[in-house]
Design a protein around this motif. Structure first.
Motif, PDB file in Angstrom:
ATOM      1  N   VAL A  54      29.404 -86.503 -69.632  1.00 23.03           N
ATOM      2  CA  VAL A  54      30.295 -85.876 -68.660  1.00 23.03           C
ATOM      3  C   VAL A  54      29.695 -84.538 -68.231  1.00 23.03           C
ATOM      4  N   LYS A  55      30.120 -84.055 -67.076  1.00 23.36           N
ATOM      5  CA  LYS A  55      29.561 -82.835 -66.495  1.00 23.36           C
ATOM      6  C   LYS A  55      29.639 -81.658 -67.449  1.00 23.36           C
ATOM      7  N   ASN A  56      30.695 -81.599 -68.257  1.00 21.97           N
ATOM      8  CA  ASN A  56      30.902 -80.485 -69.180  1.00 21.97           C
ATOM      9  C   ASN A  56      30.212 -80.679 -70.529  1.00 21.97           C
ATOM     10  N   ALA A  57      29.378 -81.704 -70.662  1.00 22.03           N
ATOM     11  CA  ALA A  57      28.709 -81.984 -71.933  1.00 22.03           C
ATOM     12  C   ALA A  57      27.698 -80.895 -72.276  1.00 22.03           C
ATOM     13  N   VAL A  58      27.406 -80.774 -73.566  1.00 21.40           N
ATOM     14  CA  VAL A  58      26.345 -79.864 -73.993  1.00 21.40           C
ATOM     15  C   VAL A  58      25.007 -80.406 -73.494  1.00 21.40           C
ATOM     16  N   ASP A  59      24.033 -79.521 -73.375  1.00 18.58           N
ATOM     17  CA  ASP A  59      22.749 -79.893 -72.764  1.00 18.58           C
ATOM     18  C   ASP A  59      22.070 -81.038 -73.499  1.00 18.58           C
ATOM     19  N   ALA A  60      22.166 -81.071 -74.824  1.00 19.05           N
ATOM     20  CA  ALA A  60      21.489 -82.123 -75.593  1.00 19.05           C
ATOM     21  C   ALA A  60      22.023 -83.500 -75.236  1.00 19.05           C
ATOM     22  N   TYR A 115      22.884 -91.079 -67.291  1.00 22.57           N
ATOM     23  CA  TYR A 115      23.669 -90.660 -66.125  1.00 22.57           C
ATOM     24  C   TYR A 115      24.553 -89.487 -66.532  1.00 22.57           C
ATOM     25  N   VAL A 116      24.659 -88.490 -65.657  1.00 24.18           N
ATOM     26  CA  VAL A 116      25.552 -87.347 -65.855  1.00 24.18           C
ATOM     27  C   VAL A 116      26.577 -87.357 -64.733  1.00 24.18           C
ATOM     28  N   THR A 117      27.852 -87.307 -65.097  1.00 24.88           N
ATOM     29  CA  THR A 117      28.900 -87.403 -64.085  1.00 24.88           C
ATOM     30  C   THR A 117      28.924 -86.164 -63.184  1.00 24.88           C
ATOM     31  N   GLN A 118      29.407 -86.368 -61.974  1.00 26.83           N
ATOM     32  CA  GLN A 118      29.593 -85.249 -61.056  1.00 26.83           C
ATOM     33  C   GLN A 118      30.893 -84.507 -61.338  1.00 26.83           C
ATOM     34  N   ARG A 119      31.809 -85.181 -62.048  1.00 24.23           N
ATOM     35  CA  ARG A 119      33.102 -84.578 -62.379  1.00 24.23           C
ATOM     36  C   ARG A 119      33.187 -84.313 -63.872  1.00 24.23           C
ATOM     37  N   ASP A 120      34.023 -83.344 -64.243  1.00 30.21           N
ATOM     38  CA  ASP A 120      34.174 -83.042 -65.661  1.00 30.21           C
ATOM     39  C   ASP A 120      35.386 -83.753 -66.245  1.00 30.21           C
ATOM     40  N   HIS A 121      35.661 -83.465 -67.513  1.00 29.47           N
ATOM     41  CA  HIS A 121      36.731 -84.183 -68.226  1.00 29.47           C
ATOM     42  C   HIS A 121      38.121 -83.875 -67.680  1.00 29.47           C
ATOM     43  N   ASN A 122      38.256 -82.794 -66.950  1.00 25.55           N
ATOM     44  CA  ASN A 122      39.552 -82.479 -66.339  1.00 25.55           C
ATOM     45  C   ASN A 122      39.751 -83.166 -64.988  1.00 25.55           C
ATOM     46  N   LEU A 123      38.687 -83.787 -64.478  1.00 25.69           N
ATOM     47  CA  LEU A 123      38.730 -84.359 -63.124  1.00 25.69           C
ATOM     48  C   LEU A 123      38.210 -85.795 -63.102  1.00 25.69           C
ATOM     49  N   ASP A 124      38.699 -86.624 -64.006  1.00 23.20           N
ATOM     50  CA  ASP A 124      38.459 -88.073 -63.967  1.00 23.20           C
ATOM     51  C   ASP A 124      37.005 -88.477 -64.200  1.00 23.20           C
ATOM     52  N   VAL A 132      35.702 -90.018 -66.754  1.00 23.15           N
ATOM     53  CA  VAL A 132      35.611 -91.373 -67.300  1.00 23.15           C
ATOM     54  C   VAL A 132      35.837 -92.401 -66.189  1.00 23.15           C
ATOM     55  N   ALA A 133      36.751 -92.116 -65.277  1.00 25.90           N
ATOM     56  CA  ALA A 133      36.964 -93.012 -64.141  1.00 25.90           C
ATOM     57  C   ALA A 133      35.698 -93.147 -63.312  1.00 25.90           C
ATOM     58  N   GLU A 134      34.963 -92.067 -63.162  1.00 28.55           N
ATOM     59  CA  GLU A 134      33.691 -92.113 -62.430  1.00 28.55           C
ATOM     60  C   GLU A 134      32.715 -93.071 -63.111  1.00 28.55           C
ATOM     61  N   VAL A 135      32.642 -93.015 -64.433  1.00 26.93           N
ATOM     62  CA  VAL A 135      31.743 -93.904 -65.182  1.00 26.93           C
ATOM     63  C   VAL A 135      32.196 -95.356 -65.045  1.00 26.93           C
ATOM     64  N   ILE A 136      33.489 -95.589 -65.157  1.00 27.61           N
ATOM     65  CA  ILE A 136      34.014 -96.951 -65.024  1.00 27.61           C
ATOM     66  C   ILE A 136      33.735 -97.508 -63.633  1.00 27.61           C
ATOM     67  N   ASP A 137      34.006 -96.728 -62.612  1.00 28.55           N
ATOM     68  CA  ASP A 137      33.784 -97.188 -61.237  1.00 28.55           C
ATOM     69  C   ASP A 137      32.317 -97.524 -60.994  1.00 28.55           C
ATOM     70  N   ARG A 138      31.435 -96.752 -61.593  1.00 31.16           N
ATOM     71  CA  ARG A 138      30.001 -96.932 -61.330  1.00 31.16           C
ATOM     72  C   ARG A 138      29.386 -98.071 -62.136  1.00 31.16           C
ATOM     73  N   PHE A 139      29.843 -98.269 -63.364  1.00 32.26           N
ATOM     74  CA  PHE A 139      29.130 -99.190 -64.254  1.00 32.26           C
ATOM     75  C   PHE A 139      29.932-100.400 -64.740  1.00 32.26           C
ATOM     76  N   LEU A 140      31.262-100.403 -64.550  1.00 31.98           N
ATOM     77  CA  LEU A 140      32.052-101.525 -65.062  1.00 31.98           C
ATOM     78  C   LEU A 140      32.769-102.316 -63.981  1.00 31.98           C
ATOM     79  N   LEU A 141      33.039-101.716 -62.842  1.00 33.78           N
ATOM     80  CA  LEU A 141      33.837-102.402 -61.818  1.00 33.78           C
ATOM     81  C   LEU A 141      32.955-102.928 -60.686  1.00 33.78           C
TER      82      LEU A 141
END
Length: 271
Positions: free
Chosen positions: A238-244, A251-260, A262-271
Motif C-alpha cells: 500500500v502507498k503508506n507502506a514502509v520502504d522495505a 506493485y505499489v498502490t496509488q492510494r493509501d489504507h485510508n482511501l481504498d 485494498v480495493a485498488e489491488v482487488i480491482d487490478r488483480f482479482l476482478l
C-alpha cells in the motif's frame, strides 16, 4: 483445482483505516471478489479472537473466507469456524524470552488462543489491549507450570526501535535456530515458532486449498508482510507502506489504507 484467485490482506495499516474501520470501497471490492469465486484471507499478527471480530463485522464468514493469525502460527477457516493448522513456541523458549526482556527492561507478553498473557499491568498492556480488543490475564508466576501454549511472543517498546533491535541482536545466538523474529511496527518486536511467518502461512493455505501460488495476491504495509508479499504470485504494497515493503513488492498502490488501497489491488488483480 479451484478456479479463483486468493487475496491475502494485512489488517492494520492495510485493510483497516487509522480509525480501525473498513471503508465502504474496500467492503464492496471484497464482496465482488467473493461473488466471482475468489477467496479472501486476512493475514495478521492479531490473535484469533481479535481478528475474528473484524472478520465477523465484515461478514467474512462465508465459504472462501480464511484467516492467518499470530503472524502465521494459526490458519483458521472463518466459515467452518475451526483451526486448520497451528504451531506454538516451546514453553522453555517463552520463559527464556521473558527473562531476557525483564533484564533489558522491556515489556513482554504472550498469548493463548483467546487472551493476552503477561506478568504485570503496564501502560504497554493497556495500549495493546485497547487496540486489539483482547482481554488479558495477569500471571505473576508465568512459567513452565502455568503456561500450556504460546502462539507468539510480543515485546513492546515505545521510545525508540533501537532498544528492540539491540534485544533482537543480543538474543540471536540462541533464538535464531529456534524461533523466527521480526518487526511488525517500530514499537513491536515479535517471535513466532521457527519457520513460521505470514509467508509460510500463505504457502500452507494455498496448498491446503489447492490454489497455485501464482494465483495468490498479497498486500501489506509492514516488515512482517514482506514474507507473504514474496511468497504470493503478486505482491502489493500500500502507498503508506514502509520502504522495505515497497521494494519487495511487484506493485505499489496509488492510494493509501485510508482511501481504498485494498480495493485498488482487488480491482487490478482479482476482478
Amino acid at each position: 483445482m479451484p478456479d479463483g484467485r486468493i487475496l491475502f490482506t494485512d489488517l492494520d495499516g492495510t485493510l483497516l483505516t487509522d480509525d480501525r474501520m473498513v471503508s465502504e470501497g474496500n467492503r464492496r471490492a471484497i464482496a465482488d471478489a467473493l461473488e466471482r469465486g475468489n477467496y479472501i484471507a486476512a493475514a495478521t499478527g492479531r490473535a484469533v479472537n481479535s481478528a475474528k471480530m473484524i472478520m465477523e463485522e465484515l461478514g467474512l464468514t462465508l465459504p472462501g473466507c480464511y484467516m492467518i493469525a499470530f503472524n502465521g502460527s494459526v490458519l483458521y477457516d472463518c466459515y467452518e469456524k475451526r483451526i486448520l493448522q497451528q504451531e506454538t513456541i516451546p514453553v522453555p523458549d517463552v520463559c527464556r524470552l521473558f527473562e531476557a526482556a525483564h533484564h533489558a527492561g522491556i515489556y513482554i507478553q504472550t498469548y493463548n488462543r483467546n487472551e493476552i498473557l503477561t506478568e504485570r499491568k503496564t501502560k504497554e498492556l493497556d495500549y495493546y489491549a485497547e487496540m486489539s480488543g483482547l482481554t488479558y490475564r495477569l500471571m505473576p508466576d508465568l512459567g513452565h507450570e502455568t503456561l500450556k501454549e504460546a502462539y507468539k511472543v510480543l515485546l513492546i517498546y515505545q521510545n525508540g526501535r533501537e532498544v528492540l533491535e539491540a534485544f533482537q541482536k543480543e538474543n540471536e545466538h540462541w533464538a535464531k535456530e529456534r524461533l523466527n523474529s521480526f518487526f511488525s511496527s517500530s514499537e513491536f518486536l515479535e517471535y513466532t515458532p521457527a519457520g513460521v511467518s505470514k509467508g509460510s502461512a500463505v504457502r500452507n493455505l494455498c496448498q491446503y486449498l489447492g490454489i497455485p501460488l501464482e494465483h495468490a495476491v498479497a498486500v501489506g504495509d509492514e516488515w512482517n508482510d514482506i514474507s507473504m508479499i514474496q511468497a504470493a504470485g503478486i505482491g502489493a504494497a500500500v502507498k503508506n507502506a514502509v520502504d522495505a515493503v515497497k521494494e519487495a513488492a511487484d506493485y505499489v498502490t496509488q492510494r493509501d489504507h485510508n482511501l481504498d488501497a485494498v480495493a485498488e489491488v482487488i480491482d487490478r488483480f482479482l476482478l
